[in-house]
Enzyme design. Sequence first.
Site, short mmCIF file in Angstrom:
data_model
loop_
_atom_site.label_atom_id
_atom_site.label_comp_id
_atom_site.label_asym_id
_atom_site.label_seq_id
_atom_site.Cartn_x
_atom_site.Cartn_y
_atom_site.Cartn_z
N HIS A 27 -11.88 10.56 -8.92
CA HIS A 27 -10.79 10.62 -9.91
C HIS A 27 -9.67 11.57 -9.48
CE1 HIS A 27 -13.62 8.34 -12.30
NE2 HIS A 27 -12.59 7.99 -13.06
N CYS A 58 0.81 -1.23 0.00
CA CYS A 58 0.00 0.00 0.00
C CYS A 58 0.84 1.27 0.00
CB CYS A 58 -0.95 0.00 1.18
SG CYS A 58 -2.21 -1.28 1.06
N GLU A 98 -13.39 0.15 1.18
CA GLU A 98 -12.27 0.36 0.28
C GLU A 98 -12.17 -0.78 -0.74
OE1 GLU A 98 -8.06 1.89 1.39
OE2 GLU A 98 -7.92 -0.30 1.36
#
Length: 143
Positions: free
Chosen positions: A78, A37, A129
Site C-alpha cells: 500500500h 505506464c 506484476e
Amino acid sequence: MMQQVYPQVFHPYAYELNKDIHFAAAHYVPSEEAGKCRYVHGHTYFANITIAGDLLDSSGFLVNFADLKQWIHARFDHQQLNHDAAFSDEDPNRFPTTEVVARTVYEIVQSHLDQMSNRPKCVQVYLRETPTSYVVYRPKGMV
C-alpha cells in the site's frame, strides 16, 4: 494463496527456502517510452524469494519466514513505489519497473542476510506484476 511453479535456480547449497509474498503498490515509470505506464497505476505484486545456504541459525532456520515478510511486505504494501528511497525519477536504473523492483527486493533481502551469522544467500527473486507478466532476477556469479 495460488499455487505457482517458479523457475529453478541451480546453486551449490544444501538448503533452499522459498517465500511467497504479495503486496499492493502503485507506481509510474517516468519515461515517455513507457506509454500508459508513465501514469500512476497499481498492481498486486506476487514475489517469490529464494534463499539458499549450508548453515542454519540458532533457531534451526535458514532464515525466519516472518523476517522476510517484514522486510518486503511491510515496506512496500500500500505504498507508491516512486516515493521509496530505493527508486528514482532521474536514473533509469532506479525507475520502479518490474525489473528494478525485483532487483531492489533482492538488494533489501541480501543486505539483511549479510548481517546473519549463518550467511545465507538470496539466489533468486521472481516478481509477477500482472497475471501475464513477470521478471526473474538472479545475482550474477551465483553458480
